[in-house]
Design a protein around this motif. Structure first.
Motif, short mmCIF file in Angstrom:
data_model
loop_
_atom_site.label_atom_id
_atom_site.label_comp_id
_atom_site.label_asym_id
_atom_site.label_seq_id
_atom_site.Cartn_x
_atom_site.Cartn_y
_atom_site.Cartn_z
N GLY A 200 0.79 -1.23 0.00
CA GLY A 200 0.00 0.00 0.00
C GLY A 200 0.82 1.27 0.00
O GLY A 200 1.84 1.39 -0.68
N GLN A 201 0.37 2.24 0.81
CA GLN A 201 1.01 3.56 0.84
C GLN A 201 2.45 3.49 1.31
O GLN A 201 3.30 4.26 0.86
N ALA A 202 2.73 2.58 2.23
CA ALA A 202 4.10 2.45 2.74
C ALA A 202 5.03 2.02 1.63
O ALA A 202 6.14 2.55 1.47
N ALA A 272 -4.64 6.01 -5.97
CA ALA A 272 -5.85 5.42 -5.40
C ALA A 272 -6.07 5.84 -3.96
O ALA A 272 -7.20 5.82 -3.46
N PHE A 273 -5.00 6.27 -3.28
CA PHE A 273 -5.10 6.62 -1.86
C PHE A 273 -5.33 8.11 -1.61
O PHE A 273 -6.07 8.48 -0.72
N THR A 274 -4.67 8.97 -2.38
CA THR A 274 -4.70 10.41 -2.02
C THR A 274 -5.00 11.35 -3.18
O THR A 274 -5.15 12.55 -2.96
N LYS A 275 -5.06 10.84 -4.42
CA LYS A 275 -5.24 11.75 -5.56
C LYS A 275 -6.54 12.55 -5.45
O LYS A 275 -6.58 13.74 -5.79
N GLU A 279 -3.98 16.99 -2.58
CA GLU A 279 -3.03 17.70 -1.70
C GLU A 279 -1.71 16.95 -1.70
O GLU A 279 -1.20 16.62 -2.76
N THR A 280 -1.14 16.70 -0.51
CA THR A 280 0.14 15.99 -0.48
C THR A 280 -0.03 14.56 -0.97
O THR A 280 -1.05 13.92 -0.73
N VAL A 281 1.00 14.08 -1.65
CA VAL A 281 0.94 12.77 -2.29
C VAL A 281 0.96 11.63 -1.28
O VAL A 281 0.14 10.72 -1.33
N PHE A 282 1.88 11.70 -0.32
CA PHE A 282 2.08 10.58 0.59
C PHE A 282 1.48 10.86 1.97
O PHE A 282 1.76 11.90 2.58
N HIS A 283 0.67 9.91 2.45
CA HIS A 283 0.03 10.02 3.75
C HIS A 283 0.45 8.86 4.65
O HIS A 283 0.84 7.79 4.17
N ASP A 284 0.34 9.09 5.93
CA ASP A 284 0.56 8.03 6.92
C ASP A 284 -0.58 7.02 6.80
O ASP A 284 -1.74 7.37 7.02
N PRO A 285 -0.29 5.76 6.46
CA PRO A 285 -1.37 4.78 6.29
C PRO A 285 -2.14 4.48 7.57
O PRO A 285 -3.28 4.02 7.51
N THR A 287 -3.04 6.84 9.85
CA THR A 287 -3.96 7.95 10.15
C THR A 287 -4.60 8.52 8.89
O THR A 287 -5.58 9.27 8.99
N ASN A 288 -4.02 8.17 7.73
CA ASN A 288 -4.43 8.74 6.44
C ASN A 288 -4.34 10.26 6.44
O ASN A 288 -5.08 10.95 5.74
N GLN A 289 -3.41 10.77 7.24
CA GLN A 289 -3.11 12.20 7.28
C GLN A 289 -1.71 12.42 6.72
O GLN A 289 -0.85 11.53 6.78
N PRO A 290 -1.44 13.60 6.15
CA PRO A 290 -0.10 13.87 5.62
C PRO A 290 0.98 13.70 6.69
O PRO A 290 0.76 14.00 7.86
N TRP A 291 2.14 13.20 6.28
CA TRP A 291 3.29 13.11 7.18
C TRP A 291 3.77 14.53 7.49
O TRP A 291 3.67 15.43 6.65
N ARG A 292 4.31 14.74 8.69
CA ARG A 292 4.85 16.05 9.04
C ARG A 292 6.33 16.00 9.38
O ARG A 292 7.00 17.02 9.45
N ASN A 293 6.86 14.79 9.64
CA ASN A 293 8.30 14.65 9.83
C ASN A 293 8.69 13.20 9.56
O ASN A 293 7.83 12.35 9.32
#
Length: 368
Positions: A200-202, A272-275, A279-285, A287-293
């Motif tokens: 998946g996203q990871a 399929a996950f964030t398009k 917004e930001t391409v990659f999210h934390d799978p 929380t499905n929220q954008p990574w911040r660090n």
């Protein structure tokens, strides 16, 4: 003593002392009932102040520690003004123009290193030898030592330009040379093993890291509007540093990167996950929220994947080294690779990745 003595003025239930110091008329109010005894004591105090001013030993702060003027005049006395005071004042005056991440670094350097070590010394007491001795025992990298010294350097530079000090001891302290760590890129077999442990996203995130050469801070700031599938490229414009969105590390860091087939595949799968969020391409799978660090990525994705794949730990930055060494090994132009990596020229590429550049290529571009 006559209450009308020159320099002493009764103000209700307090007394004001007046005197001239460094060409400035000073008035300090003492919250003391104007009794005969009090006026006599204050008269003697005023005489002492004028005497000290005449012989050059007057310490405004000692006589009037809570006075605003005292703090200002103290700055002109390098034999009295402490390094702690100077650092705190410098930081307060400059914090508005510093980026948040830089301010955090300076706060750490000042309050955890510089003040505990030098804070009680006066400006005049600091010497180059004291700094060098301290640096020799500081348990961190040369690069970190240079960063810790930065606020002290800038503070003393201002003191020197403001003519508070005649000599700047920091000018005799050179930053120690940075030791370039040898890259430890992953082989293609190792890359395959790592990706095989992810889904998946990871998986999309790590695959894109291996085949784009972006720093982690740039990866997590990448937006879909920065992706140009039609022209097979992405635009690197910003980075997340300690949770704050900022411009790339350098001007050359703001760049256009050609999409390698594996990087394009990762982006296509990530759609399929964030398009739809645009917004930001990659999210934390999780929380499905954008990574911040990068810390959650390291702990929750990177370290577990390496352990499952049976590969010794190397930091996530090695994905960037893997990208560069792969391109160079297949004979790509080092100048182009430097541009893809966000370096201003290919000097850094030659220095760090020299052994991946063939002798023919090296001879060709040494003249550039």
């Amino acid at each position: 003593m006559d209450a009308r003595q020159r320099g002493i003025t009764i103000r209700g239930n307090s007394v004001q002392l007046s005197f001239t110091f460094q060409g400035v008329r000073c008035r300090e109010t003492i919250p003391m009932p104007p009794t005969k005894t009090a006026l006599k004591e204050l008269g003697l105090k005023l005489q002492a102040i004028k005497h000290e001013i005449r012989i050059g030993t007057f310490d405004y702060f000692r006589h009037f520690p809570y006075s605003r003027k005292a703090k200002e005049f103290r700055k002109t006395r390098p034999d009295l003004y402490t390094i702690k005071e100077a650092l705190i004042n410098w930081l307060r005056h400059n914090q508005a123009k510093l980026q948040k991440s830089t301010l955090q670094d300076y706060n750490s350097a000042i309050y955890y290193h510089l003040i505990p070590t030098f804070g009680d010394l006066t400006i005049a007491e600091l010497t180059a030898s004291k700094i060098k001795e301290w640096l020799s025992e500081l348990p961190c990298s040369n690069k970190r030592k240079g960063n810790i010294l930065t606020p002290l350097r800038q503070t003393f530079e201002e003191l020197y330009h403001d003519e508070i000090i005649d000599k700047n001891p920091l000018q005799r302290v050179k930053n120690l040379p940075n030791k370039t760590r040898e890259p430890e890129p992953f082989t293609q077999e190792e890359v395959a093993k790592i990706l095989n442990e992810l889904t998946g996203q990871a998986k999309n995130l790590i695959q894109f890291a291996f085949y784009s050469g972006l720093r982690t801070s740039e990866l997590i700031a990448l937006c879909w509007q920065d992706v140009d599938f039609e022209n097979n490229r992405i635009f690197v414009r910003s980075a997340y540093v300690r949770g704050q969105l900022k411009d790339t590390k350098t001007k050359s860091g703001k760049r256009e990167v050609t999409l390698q087939p594996q990087a394009e595949e990762a982006l296509l799968n990530q759609q399929a996950f964030t398009k739809q969020l645009n917004e930001t391409v990659f999210h934390d799978p999780h929380t499905n929220q954008p990574w911040r660090n990068d810390q959650p990525i390291r702990k929750r994705i990177w370290i577990p994947a390496l352990k499952k794949a049976g590969i010794n730990y190397r930091n996530p930055y090695q994905t960037r080294h893997t990208f560069a060494s792969t391109l160079l090994s297949r004979g790509e132009n080092p100048l182009w690779v430097a541009q893809q990596m966000g370096h201003k020229d290919w000097g850094q590429i030659r220095k760090v990745y020299g052994r991946w550049i063939s002798k023919i290529k090296s001879d060709t571009y040494n003249q550039s």
